[in-house]
Design a protein around this motif. Structure first.
Motif, PDB file in Angstrom:
ATOM      1  N   LEU A  45     -12.949   7.144   4.275  1.00 15.18           N
ATOM      2  CA  LEU A  45     -13.041   5.728   3.979  1.00 15.18           C
ATOM      3  C   LEU A  45     -11.860   5.239   4.006  1.00 15.18           C
ATOM      4  CD1 LEU A  45     -15.531   4.143   1.394  1.00 15.18           C
ATOM      5  CD2 LEU A  45     -13.323   3.058   1.585  1.00 15.18           C
ATOM      6  N   THR A  46     -11.593   4.001   4.989  1.00 12.17           N
ATOM      7  CA  THR A  46     -10.374   3.395   5.116  1.00 12.17           C
ATOM      8  C   THR A  46     -10.742   1.977   4.672  1.00 12.17           C
ATOM      9  OG1 THR A  46     -10.074   4.785   6.888  1.00 12.17           O
ATOM     10  CG2 THR A  46      -8.576   2.898   6.506  1.00 12.17           C
ATOM     11  N   ALA A  47      -9.732   1.641   3.613  1.00 13.07           N
ATOM     12  CA  ALA A  47      -9.626   0.333   2.993  1.00 13.07           C
ATOM     13  C   ALA A  47      -8.693  -0.427   3.948  1.00 13.07           C
ATOM     14  CB  ALA A  47      -9.330   0.045   1.721  1.00 13.07           C
ATOM     15  N   ILE A  48      -9.062  -1.523   4.501  1.00  9.89           N
ATOM     16  CA  ILE A  48      -8.324  -2.491   5.226  1.00  9.89           C
ATOM     17  C   ILE A  48      -7.967  -3.583   4.179  1.00  9.89           C
ATOM     18  CG2 ILE A  48      -7.945  -3.951   7.308  1.00  9.89           C
ATOM     19  CD1 ILE A  48      -9.853  -1.985   8.355  1.00  9.89           C
ATOM     20  N   VAL A  49      -6.387  -3.810   3.885  1.00  4.54           N
ATOM     21  CA  VAL A  49      -6.329  -5.007   3.060  1.00  4.54           C
ATOM     22  C   VAL A  49      -4.983  -5.741   3.639  1.00  4.54           C
ATOM     23  CG1 VAL A  49      -6.625  -3.369   0.918  1.00  4.54           C
ATOM     24  CG2 VAL A  49      -4.382  -3.583   1.860  1.00  4.54           C
ATOM     25  N   GLY A  50      -5.039  -6.948   3.074  1.00  5.06           N
ATOM     26  CA  GLY A  50      -3.912  -7.693   3.474  1.00  5.06           C
ATOM     27  C   GLY A  50      -4.607  -9.187   2.763  1.00  5.06           C
ATOM     28  N   VAL A 232      -5.119   1.014   5.034  1.00  2.40           N
ATOM     29  CA  VAL A 232      -4.345   0.205   6.362  1.00  2.40           C
ATOM     30  C   VAL A 232      -3.974  -1.108   5.821  1.00  2.40           C
ATOM     31  CG1 VAL A 232      -4.363  -0.675   8.472  1.00  2.40           C
ATOM     32  CG2 VAL A 232      -5.339   1.668   7.756  1.00  2.40           C
ATOM     33  N   VAL A 233      -2.790  -1.670   6.045  1.00  2.00           N
ATOM     34  CA  VAL A 233      -2.276  -3.032   5.292  1.00  2.00           C
ATOM     35  C   VAL A 233      -2.013  -3.654   6.711  1.00  2.00           C
ATOM     36  CG1 VAL A 233      -0.773  -4.246   4.147  1.00  2.00           C
ATOM     37  CG2 VAL A 233      -1.279  -2.032   3.349  1.00  2.00           C
ATOM     38  N   LEU A 239      -0.172  -4.362  11.839  1.00  2.00           N
ATOM     39  CA  LEU A 239      -0.379  -3.380  11.008  1.00  2.00           C
ATOM     40  C   LEU A 239       1.013  -2.987  10.340  1.00  2.00           C
ATOM     41  CD1 LEU A 239      -2.555  -0.194  11.738  1.00  2.00           C
ATOM     42  CD2 LEU A 239      -0.384   0.072  10.566  1.00  2.00           C
ATOM     43  N   VAL A 240       1.037  -3.250   8.955  1.00  3.95           N
ATOM     44  CA  VAL A 240       2.350  -2.916   8.335  1.00  3.95           C
ATOM     45  C   VAL A 240       2.564  -1.739   7.638  1.00  3.95           C
ATOM     46  CG1 VAL A 240       2.983  -5.499   8.349  1.00  3.95           C
ATOM     47  CG2 VAL A 240       1.859  -4.480   6.241  1.00  3.95           C
ATOM     48  N   VAL A 248       0.756   3.837  -0.466  1.00  4.79           N
ATOM     49  CA  VAL A 248       0.830   2.572   0.239  1.00  4.79           C
ATOM     50  C   VAL A 248       0.872   1.418  -0.836  1.00  4.79           C
ATOM     51  CG1 VAL A 248      -0.685   0.970   1.716  1.00  4.79           C
ATOM     52  CG2 VAL A 248      -0.534   3.199   2.217  1.00  4.79           C
ATOM     53  N   ILE A 249       0.301   1.450  -1.774  1.00  5.27           N
ATOM     54  CA  ILE A 249       0.161   0.576  -2.829  1.00  5.27           C
ATOM     55  C   ILE A 249       1.531   0.557  -3.544  1.00  5.27           C
ATOM     56  CG2 ILE A 249      -0.710  -0.170  -5.300  1.00  5.27           C
ATOM     57  CD1 ILE A 249      -3.267   0.863  -4.286  1.00  5.27           C
ATOM     58  N   ALA A 250       2.259   1.573  -3.729  1.00  8.00           N
ATOM     59  CA  ALA A 250       3.492   1.622  -4.389  1.00  8.00           C
ATOM     60  C   ALA A 250       4.659   1.205  -3.433  1.00  8.00           C
ATOM     61  CB  ALA A 250       3.777   2.949  -4.880  1.00  8.00           C
TER      62      ALA A 250
END
Lengths: 280, 353
Positions: A45-50, A232-233, A239-240, A248-250
């Motif tokens: 499960l990949t979360a795509i955030v931004g 994935v941000v 894609l950063v 990633v969050i950190a």
């Protein structure tokens, strides 16, 4: 060049189910999605955030075919779908639940799901059999409705549902298509607190099956933390960051670009967006 | 009975009674009404039930607005008519002409569909309007072939002529002439095609049509190629209109632009669908019956009314038979205003589901 402070998760060897290569779309001079390359494996499960306007929904639209890419490719199980239309991509196994609820308002809740079951069974062409005679389709629709706790509303028109129930129906329709790739676009947005767990449980159960690829656009960080194997941000179409949730969050880039915390690393970032963020 | 109706019952007691009454009257028309006008009216209702039901498949179920329906009706009329005119009054001509017309109609519907059903609804409507106009002009210009504005009168196969008698003795006081036989061909075909249409809208295919009408974007996202479904139903509706046109030619023993291709008929079809209730199919039966009965008998009714109210000032002038078109117009405006969902929609809302 998109910035990649974190390498993609290295301990997965399986063949990717879905890949996007340099996926790009321009609207006039505006580049909404800018060369996004990513691959997604089964059972993850990949979360795509931004932030808002980062291109998350547009990225979904490019994958499921609602918008044609200006450049780049979408590959599902090794098959290049870049030239295929929406319907062909849905049949190939790309399932999509829409952010803005997108239902058949005057048809019953059951019929909304039954149509998806019928699409999956490839039975839309029959003119002389009775739709009501295909009891297996109706039974399957009812089973899926029970899973999202909508069985009591099965006979109502979809338009009569509450906002939260409409979102659940949206998810039920995607489940009925039994896709290989599930794309959830903010499935819990606007839901009341007690409705959210129903949808999250559903996503969790899908994930536990280990054979489905799940993409999730979500704003609630606690949801992302508890569900995602990978984040994935996207930021301004690019894609950063891509990697394990904790890392990633950190990471400074996410802290700065997504969470809006001005990090000391900002000065060292060559990308224009970061500079603008830092100026705030 | 229910399976004949494909499980799609009228869903209202009043509606069931009305529909049953129409069925019985149409079935018994040659026996019940001896006059030629009554039988002509009944025959026209049968033809228009096919025409309006097929149009409802497009507009009421798939949400496709087409103005080319009379063109297909005309193709059927000219196909059967010109075949009987040119090849002689045989059954071969009837079926050969119908087959050619069906072929041409389906190919045209396919071409229009594939070229223009991808575009927005309004463009499709415009394209059908243009093609239908072109066809009407073509039919009146190719006068050596089609008879131009005058059309063509022709003889029908001997079994369908008024002089033909199926039995020596009358049945229930009625000679079963070729005309009565023709009427029953119309009636049986109308009934069969109506039941077929009812089956199609309740099939998995029909459920996709309704989905397209509701939300074509979403239907596409489910994996249905909407342009394929739209083109298929366009061809089906065209084929039904062709058959209706062929039957009409057989009944009138004449084919010409005014009986098939005129835009006035297109408007009549639209009105019948709207008055009956879009997307219900039963509305096609009720709309066609009401409209054609009003067209044929309102004038007579008004003459009776005017005579009865002779002593009263103004009233006889208002309901003078010459004003029948005005009253027809008022009737339609009122019916659309008071029953925006059509007569069927109105009764369904009132009755239990």
């Amino acid at each position: 060049m998109p910035l990649r402070p974190l390498p993609p998760n290295p301990d997965r060897f399986s063949m990717p189910v879905l890949e996007t290569h340099d996926l790009t779309v321009r609207f006039g001079g505006h580049v909404a999605v800018d060369g996004v390359t990513a691959s997604f494996e089964a059972g993850t499960l990949t979360a795509i955030v931004g932030p808002n306007g980062a291109g998350k929904t547009t990225y979904f639209n490019l994958i499921s075919g609602q918008i044609r890419a200006s450049a780049g490719r979408v590959v599902l199980n090794g098959r290049d779908l870049s030239g295929a239309g929406t319907a062909a991509r849905a049949r190939a196994g790309l399932g999509r639940a829409f952010q803005l609820t997108n239902l058949f308002p005057n048809l019953s809740v059951r019929e909304n799901v039954r149509l998806a079951v019928q699409a999956h069974a490839g039975g839309g062409g029959s003119m002389l059999s009775l739709a009501s005679g295909h009891r297996d389709w109706i039974a399957k629709a009812d089973r899926i409705l029970a899973e999202v706790h909508l069985e009591a509303a099965a006979g109502q028109p979809a338009a009569a549902l509450s906002h939260g129930d409409k979102r659940k129906l949206e998810v039920a329709i995607m489940m009925a298509l039994e896709p290989m790739v599930y794309m959830f676009d903010e499935p819990t947005a606007g839901m009341s607190v007690d409705e959210v767990p129903v949808v999250l449980d559903l996503i969790r159960r899908l994930k536990e099956r280990r054979d489905k690829t799940i993409l999730l656009v979500e704003h609630k960080m606690d949801v992302v933390r508890s569900l995602a194997d990978r984040i994935v941000v996207l930021h301004q179409g690019r894609l950063v960051a891509d990697g394990e949730p904790g890392a990633v969050i950190a990471s400074p880039i996410v802290q700065e670009a997504y969470l809006g915390v001005a990090a000391p690393a900002a000065a060292a970032t060559p990308a224009a967006p970061a500079g603008r963020e830092g100026a705030r | 009975m229910i399976s004949l109706l494909s499980g799609d019952r009228p869903r209202s007691a009043v509606l069931s009674v009305i529909l049953l009454a129409i069925l019985v009257v149409l079935a018994a028309a040659p026996f019940a009404f001896p006059g030629a006008q009554a039988l002509n009216t009944a025959a026209k209702i049968c033809v228009f039930v096919i025409l309006v039901a097929s149009y409802d498949l497009l507009i009421g179920y798939a949400g496709i607005v087409s103005f080319a329906h009379t063109m297909f009706y005309g193709i059927g009329g000219y196909g059967v008519g010109l075949a009987l005119y040119g090849w002689g009054a045989t059954w071969v001509s009837v079926f050969g002409g119908l087959a050619l017309a069906l072929g041409l109609g389906i190919v045209l519907a396919l071409a229009i569909g594939l070229f223009s059903l991808r575009v927005r609804a309004i463009f499709f409507a415009m394209i059908t309007l243009a093609v239908a106009s072109a066809f009407a002009i073509l039919a009146s210009q190719l006068s050596g072939f089609t008879g131009g504005e005058d059309g063509r009168s022709f003889r029908v196969p001997p079994e369908l002529r008024p002089a033909f008698k199926l039995f020596e003795e009358p049945v229930l006081g009625l000679d079963i002439t070729g005309k009565v036989l023709t009427y029953y061909i119309l009636f049986a075909t109308a009934l069969a095609l109506f039941l077929l249409a009812l089956r199609v809208v309740n099939s998995p295919f029909g459920s996709v049509l309704k989905a397209i009408r509701e939300n074509d974007f979403r239907t596409e996202a489910l994996g249905y190629r909407t342009v394929v479904f739209r083109t298929k139903v366009n061809c089906l509706a065209a084929a039904m209109a062709v058959v209706a046109g062929g039957l009409n030619a057989l009944w009138l023993r004449y084919t010409g632009p005014d009986t098939t291709l005129s835009f006035a008929i297109m408007l009549d079809i639209l009105l019948m669908v709207v008055i009956g209730g879009m997307g219900t199919l039963y509305g096609a039966v009720i709309g066609a019956t009401l409209f054609i009965v009003a067209q044929n008998y309102l004038q007579k009714l008004m003459a009776v009314g005017a005579a009865a109210t002779e002593g009263i000032p103004l009233v006889p002038h208002l309901i003078h038979p010459d004003r029948w078109l005005l009253w027809l117009g008022i009737l339609f405006v009122a019916s659309v205003y008071f029953f925006p969902t059509g007569i069927v929609g109105r009764f369904r809302k009132a009755g239990p589901h």
